[in-house]
Scaffold this active site. Structure first.
Site, short mmCIF file in Angstrom:
data_model
loop_
_atom_site.label_atom_id
_atom_site.label_comp_id
_atom_site.label_asym_id
_atom_site.label_seq_id
_atom_site.Cartn_x
_atom_site.Cartn_y
_atom_site.Cartn_z
CG ASP A 186 -8.77 0.22 3.11
OD1 ASP A 186 -9.40 -0.75 2.67
OD2 ASP A 186 -7.53 0.21 3.29
N GLY A 204 -18.29 -4.93 9.96
CA GLY A 204 -17.17 -4.74 9.02
C GLY A 204 -17.47 -5.24 7.62
NE ARG A 221 0.90 2.54 13.73
CZ ARG A 221 0.50 1.32 13.48
NH1 ARG A 221 0.23 0.49 14.47
NH2 ARG A 221 0.37 0.89 12.24
CG ASN A 223 -3.08 3.44 18.50
OD1 ASN A 223 -3.77 2.49 18.16
ND2 ASN A 223 -1.79 3.51 18.22
CE LYS A 268 -4.22 -1.93 1.99
NZ LYS A 268 -5.27 -1.80 3.00
P1 NDP Z 1 -2.52 -2.24 11.44
O1 NDP Z 1 -1.59 -3.34 11.82
O2 NDP Z 1 -2.07 -1.17 10.53
O3 NDP Z 1 -3.08 -1.53 12.79
C1 NDP Z 1 -3.55 -2.29 13.86
C2 NDP Z 1 -4.15 -1.37 14.91
O4 NDP Z 1 -4.73 -2.19 15.95
C3 NDP Z 1 -3.13 -0.47 15.61
O5 NDP Z 1 -3.75 0.74 15.97
C4 NDP Z 1 -2.77 -1.30 16.85
O6 NDP Z 1 -2.31 -0.48 17.92
C5 NDP Z 1 -4.12 -1.86 17.21
N1 NDP Z 1 -4.04 -3.08 18.01
C6 NDP Z 1 -3.75 -4.34 17.59
N2 NDP Z 1 -3.78 -5.20 18.62
C7 NDP Z 1 -4.10 -4.47 19.74
C8 NDP Z 1 -4.30 -4.79 21.11
N3 NDP Z 1 -4.17 -6.05 21.56
N4 NDP Z 1 -4.63 -3.79 21.97
C9 NDP Z 1 -4.77 -2.52 21.52
N5 NDP Z 1 -4.59 -2.15 20.22
C10 NDP Z 1 -4.27 -3.12 19.34
O7 NDP Z 1 -3.80 -3.00 10.84
P2 NDP Z 1 -4.92 -2.39 9.86
O8 NDP Z 1 -5.25 -1.03 10.31
O9 NDP Z 1 -4.51 -2.61 8.47
O10 NDP Z 1 -6.14 -3.38 10.14
C11 NDP Z 1 -6.89 -3.31 11.34
C12 NDP Z 1 -8.13 -4.19 11.21
O11 NDP Z 1 -8.98 -3.65 10.19
C13 NDP Z 1 -7.84 -5.64 10.79
O12 NDP Z 1 -8.61 -6.51 11.57
C14 NDP Z 1 -8.31 -5.70 9.35
O13 NDP Z 1 -8.79 -6.97 9.00
C15 NDP Z 1 -9.46 -4.70 9.38
N6 NDP Z 1 -9.79 -4.15 8.07
C16 NDP Z 1 -11.08 -4.29 7.65
C17 NDP Z 1 -11.47 -3.80 6.45
C18 NDP Z 1 -12.89 -3.97 6.02
O14 NDP Z 1 -13.20 -3.66 4.87
N7 NDP Z 1 -13.79 -4.43 6.88
C19 NDP Z 1 -10.51 -3.11 5.54
C20 NDP Z 1 -9.19 -2.96 6.11
C21 NDP Z 1 -8.85 -3.50 7.32
P3 NDP Z 1 -0.74 -0.08 18.03
O15 NDP Z 1 -0.55 1.12 17.16
O16 NDP Z 1 -0.58 0.21 19.48
O17 NDP Z 1 0.06 -1.28 17.58
#
Ligand code: NDP
Length: 286
Positions: free
Chosen positions: A110, A251, A162, A157, A72
């Protein structure tokens, strides 16, 4: 009588690993239903092959393609033009190939898909929105919701840097006011919040027992609570929010509306979102 053709028009996706990406199933079903003679090919493309894949798509006359993880950001250097919101988000998931002369235009659908889904239950205009997360999905959602007229965006967050960076981006590059709120245990949802979005990956299969650490008693009745997690479609978070009187949005709506937007950008046609949703429900039920 129209002449029979043995030539399909092509779209598709470049990512790695591509095998678990269900987008091909919904695009193929909707293209077949519309009888447009357009195909969607799911391609396994490692990082060191992205340039070859892009050249291949141009050479083979593709209408355009999606890029998913990990392309991306890397796709940006191959583009001639960026749509305004993709330029703010700084990432592209959809490329449109224009001809005569060849031009590659990058979009990020998205967040547009999320906003289209959100509009089925509430107009984002004037809303106070809380976004949990600051990753790729949160970034696209926060930017598009702000551009759709939300009054304020609060980013929550786990990693503060971030979250602050995303809040600063929204504050400086969109008309919405934005701030970062540290994610304290059993987060209190601010009074007046109209839309609360889980844009983290918490609750995604196989960890469907997990849910974001939010005190749902602080969600006011009628608040829209949305989840980006599409598998499972009824996340534990949404079920719990509904029990607290929230209006919920799953979603699947984001996934379907994003696919509809992509098809419109590539072909000019509106596909059938109900066909896409049915296919996704079958996939995630299995
Ligand atoms: P990223 O890896 O870019 O970001 C993940 C985010 O989740 C970060 O903010 C991270 O926080 C947070 N996070 C993950 N685990 C935890 C936890 N245990 N506690 C607190 N915060 C947590 O992923 P994406 O943004 O690309 O994807 C996120 C979700 O969105 C996925 O499940 C994906 O499948 C879904 N998605 C759905 C779409 C749809 O069309 N329905 C389209 C695109 C994505 P930190 O910054 O602290 O790591």
């Amino acid at each position: 009588m129209t002449e029979r053709t043995f030539l399909a028009e092509l779209t598709g996706s470049f990512s790695t690993s591509a095998a678990q990406n269900p987008t091909v199933a919904i695009m193929e079903a909707a293209f077949a239903e519309a009888d447009l003679g357009i195909r969607y090919i799911n391609c396994e493309v490692p990082s060191n092959r992205l340039a070859d894949a892009v050249r291949g798509a141009i050479g083979q006359g593709w209408l355009g393609f999606n890029c998913s993880i990990p392309h991306k950001l890397a796709i940006l250097e191959h583009l001639d033009e960026l749509a305004p919101s993709a330029a703010i988000i700084g990432a592209v998931n959809t490329v449109i190939i224009r001809r005569d002369p060849d031009r590659l235009i990058g979009e990020n659908t998205d967040g547009q898909g999320f906003v289209a889904s959100l509009r089925t239950v509430i107009d984002p205009m004037g809303q106070h929105v809380v976004v949990l997360g600051a990753g790729g999905a949160a970034r696209a959602i926060a930017v598009e919701t702000a551009l759709a007229g939300a009054t304020s965006i609060t980013i929550v967050n786990r990693t503060p840097d971030r979250g602050q960076e995303l809040a600063d981006l929204i504050d400086t590059r969109t008309p919405a006011a934005a701030r970062f709120l540290p994610w304290t245990p059993q987060l209190h949802v601010p009074h007046g919040t109209g839309v609360l979005i889980n844009a983290t990956s918490i609750g995604f299969h196989p960890d469907e027992a997990d849910m974001p650490d939010v005190d749902l008693a602080t969600v006011e009745a009628g608040t829209v609570v949305a989840d980006v997690v599409a598998n499972p479609p009824r996340s534990r978070f949404l079920q719990a929010a509904e029990e607290h009187g929230a209006v919920t949005l799953d979603g699947l709506g984001m996934l379907v509306n994003q696919a509809l937007t992509n098809a419109r950008l590539w072909t000019g046609h509106d596909l059938d979102g109900a066909v896409m949703r049915r296919v996704l429900e079958e996939i995630f039920a299995g």
